[in-house]
Design a protein around this motif. Structure first.
Motif, PDB file in Angstrom:
ATOM      1  N   ARG A  11      14.350 -31.784  30.492  1.00 18.61           N
ATOM      2  CA  ARG A  11      14.295 -32.905  29.556  1.00 18.61           C
ATOM      3  C   ARG A  11      15.403 -32.825  28.511  1.00 18.61           C
ATOM      4  O   ARG A  11      15.978 -33.850  28.132  1.00 18.61           O
ATOM      5  CB  ARG A  11      12.921 -32.933  28.889  1.00 18.61           C
ATOM      6  CG  ARG A  11      11.852 -33.177  29.926  1.00 18.61           C
ATOM      7  CD  ARG A  11      10.507 -33.449  29.356  1.00 18.61           C
ATOM      8  NE  ARG A  11       9.639 -33.908  30.427  1.00 18.61           N
ATOM      9  CZ  ARG A  11       8.400 -34.306  30.265  1.00 18.61           C
ATOM     10  NH1 ARG A  11       7.865 -34.301  29.067  1.00 18.61           N
ATOM     11  NH2 ARG A  11       7.691 -34.724  31.295  1.00 18.61           N
TER      12      ARG A  11
ATOM     13  N   LEU B  24       6.239 -34.731  23.387  1.00 16.75           N
ATOM     14  CA  LEU B  24       6.688 -34.249  24.691  1.00 16.75           C
ATOM     15  C   LEU B  24       7.219 -32.835  24.554  1.00 16.75           C
ATOM     16  O   LEU B  24       7.714 -32.430  23.501  1.00 16.75           O
ATOM     17  CB  LEU B  24       7.795 -35.167  25.233  1.00 16.75           C
ATOM     18  CG  LEU B  24       7.420 -36.625  25.445  1.00 16.75           C
ATOM     19  CD1 LEU B  24       8.664 -37.451  25.743  1.00 16.75           C
ATOM     20  CD2 LEU B  24       6.411 -36.770  26.569  1.00 16.75           C
TER      21      LEU B  24
ATOM     22  N   ALA C 189       9.732 -29.686  25.207  1.00 16.68           N
ATOM     23  CA  ALA C 189      11.187 -29.526  25.308  1.00 16.68           C
ATOM     24  C   ALA C 189      11.526 -28.572  26.442  1.00 16.68           C
ATOM     25  O   ALA C 189      11.790 -27.398  26.217  1.00 16.68           O
ATOM     26  CB  ALA C 189      11.749 -29.018  23.989  1.00 16.68           C
TER      27      ALA C 189
ATOM     28  N   PHE D  92       9.591 -40.495  29.073  1.00 14.01           N
ATOM     29  CA  PHE D  92      10.497 -40.912  27.998  1.00 14.01           C
ATOM     30  C   PHE D  92      10.276 -42.371  27.660  1.00 14.01           C
ATOM     31  O   PHE D  92      10.200 -42.750  26.497  1.00 14.01           O
ATOM     32  CB  PHE D  92      11.960 -40.725  28.417  1.00 14.01           C
ATOM     33  CG  PHE D  92      12.436 -39.308  28.455  1.00 14.01           C
ATOM     34  CD1 PHE D  92      11.585 -38.256  28.151  1.00 14.01           C
ATOM     35  CD2 PHE D  92      13.742 -39.019  28.812  1.00 14.01           C
ATOM     36  CE1 PHE D  92      12.027 -36.940  28.197  1.00 14.01           C
ATOM     37  CE2 PHE D  92      14.196 -37.716  28.854  1.00 14.01           C
ATOM     38  CZ  PHE D  92      13.343 -36.674  28.552  1.00 14.01           C
TER      39      PHE D  92
ATOM     40  N   LEU E  80      11.934 -34.717  21.126  1.00 13.31           N
ATOM     41  CA  LEU E  80      10.865 -34.613  22.118  1.00 13.31           C
ATOM     42  C   LEU E  80       9.536 -34.266  21.452  1.00 13.31           C
ATOM     43  O   LEU E  80       8.515 -34.908  21.708  1.00 13.31           O
ATOM     44  CB  LEU E  80      11.234 -33.560  23.171  1.00 13.31           C
ATOM     45  CG  LEU E  80      12.352 -33.984  24.136  1.00 13.31           C
ATOM     46  CD1 LEU E  80      12.873 -32.798  24.933  1.00 13.31           C
ATOM     47  CD2 LEU E  80      11.877 -35.080  25.075  1.00 13.31           C
TER      48      LEU E  80
ATOM     49  N   ASN F  53      17.604 -32.865  20.037  1.00 12.32           N
ATOM     50  CA  ASN F  53      16.838 -33.345  21.186  1.00 12.32           C
ATOM     51  C   ASN F  53      15.470 -32.672  21.244  1.00 12.32           C
ATOM     52  O   ASN F  53      14.479 -33.289  21.625  1.00 12.32           O
ATOM     53  CB  ASN F  53      17.617 -33.079  22.476  1.00 12.32           C
ATOM     54  CG  ASN F  53      18.810 -34.020  22.616  1.00 12.32           C
ATOM     55  OD1 ASN F  53      18.818 -35.103  22.029  1.00 12.32           O
ATOM     56  ND2 ASN F  53      19.806 -33.604  23.365  1.00 12.32           N
ATOM     57  N   GLN F  54      15.444 -31.410  20.864  1.00  8.30           N
ATOM     58  CA  GLN F  54      14.169 -30.695  20.841  1.00  8.30           C
ATOM     59  C   GLN F  54      13.197 -31.331  19.850  1.00  8.30           C
ATOM     60  O   GLN F  54      12.040 -31.602  20.187  1.00  8.30           O
ATOM     61  CB  GLN F  54      14.426 -29.231  20.438  1.00  8.30           C
ATOM     62  CG  GLN F  54      13.159 -28.467  20.069  1.00  8.30           C
ATOM     63  CD  GLN F  54      13.129 -27.094  20.704  1.00  8.30           C
ATOM     64  OE1 GLN F  54      14.084 -26.664  21.357  1.00  8.30           O
ATOM     65  NE2 GLN F  54      12.024 -26.403  20.537  1.00  8.30           N
TER      66      GLN F  54
ATOM     67  N   VAL G  95      11.368 -43.067  23.926  1.00 16.91           N
ATOM     68  CA  VAL G  95      12.599 -42.290  23.749  1.00 16.91           C
ATOM     69  C   VAL G  95      13.771 -42.962  24.452  1.00 16.91           C
ATOM     70  O   VAL G  95      14.899 -42.919  23.992  1.00 16.91           O
ATOM     71  CB  VAL G  95      12.401 -40.855  24.287  1.00 16.91           C
ATOM     72  CG1 VAL G  95      13.672 -40.043  24.157  1.00 16.91           C
ATOM     73  CG2 VAL G  95      11.258 -40.178  23.549  1.00 16.91           C
TER      74      VAL G  95
ATOM     75  N   SER H  37       9.956 -37.528  34.236  1.00 17.90           N
ATOM     76  CA  SER H  37      10.456 -37.355  32.874  1.00 17.90           C
ATOM     77  C   SER H  37      10.924 -38.683  32.292  1.00 17.90           C
ATOM     78  O   SER H  37      10.618 -39.018  31.146  1.00 17.90           O
ATOM     79  CB  SER H  37      11.605 -36.351  32.856  1.00 17.90           C
ATOM     80  OG  SER H  37      11.118 -35.043  33.073  1.00 17.90           O
TER      81      SER H  37
END
Lengths: 136, 136
Positions: free
Chosen positions: A18, A12, A14, A57, A7, A3-4, A62, A53
């Motif tokens: 989020r 974006l 992290a 996204f 982002l 996920n990091q 995302v 957020s």
DNA sequence: TTTTGAAATGCAACACTGTTGCATCTAAGT
DNA sequence: ACTTAGATGCAACAGTGTTGCATTTCAAAA
């Protein structure tokens, strides 16, 4: 992709919020409302931050947004082939009349439509409703 | 059938407000929000009364409800074959990304879909968006 | 590692859609 | 003209979603 990384890949940051939101969205087999997300968070977060957020996204590609039957937004992770403002969310959505849950149906094929003269088509959304597995 | 007859036929009273609402809906070639209806009224009326009338119309089968792209309700007169709680609104809707207007497209054919195991289909709505005649 | 600027957050306030409760009014049949 | 169920107006409320602004924090550069 973590996920990091996801982002960062979309420009974006992290943050805890989020990462949590993405964790919840990834763990779910259906689209979630901001309310459900807020309830599921293991971190304290302001409603506004969640909305912001989710908007970030969506704009980054995302997640994509679906409206449930009553007009509130639900969010689900996008497939791998979405980019900035370029969503590939051309799949059908199913909304259960019992529990109100919204599912993405990647398998259902979208029809090709011909519009009346003067209308120019951009996207088509097939919205189905009925009863889901759990509610029968 | 006059608007007065239409209302009586569905067990509703022919008040000034309701006659006005029906006049506006009949004069429009697209689905209208409560805001547009309120703005178009030649009679003073409370927001709440408009909502209640529209809900009564919908339940009686006089109008049907469509959600525009941002989740607010739009209303359009039903075809002749709608009854109490028995809507025949199985047609596609088109929403213009320019002006936000929502049109009913009776001509567009709805696809037949097959759902994943466990899902039971009740209704399907085909929502299209793009650019309308006026906005090109 | 520390600095730093931009991105993200929290808080307060707001706009809008939509609903409910209750008192009052009115349409439509007797 | 009476009567009453149906319709309205008003006040209040709940929920989604947004904006402005001060503060914090991430992440990259020094």
């Amino acid at each position: 992709m973590t996920n990091q990384e996801l982002l960062h890949h979309h420009g974006l940051r992290a943050t805890n919020l989020r990462l949590e939101l993405l964790r919840l969205l990834r763990a779910s087999d259906r689209a979630l409302t901001h309310q459900e997300l807020e309830a599921g968070l293991k971190v304290e977060a302001d409603r506004v931050s969640i909305f912001r957020s989710l908007n970030a996204f969506e704009e980054a590609g995302v997640v994509h947004r679906v409206l449930d039957g009553r007009g509130t937004s639900c969010f689900a992770r996008c497939g791998t082939d979405c980019g900035h403002g370029d969503h590939n969310d051309a799949h059908a959505h199913f909304r259960c009349n019992g529990c109100g849950h919204v599912y993405c149906l990647d398998a259902v094929e979208l029809p090709s439509v011909s519009l009346p003269r003067g209308f120019k088509l951009a996207k088509s959304h097939l919205e189905l409703d009925g009863t889901c597995k759990a509610c029968r």
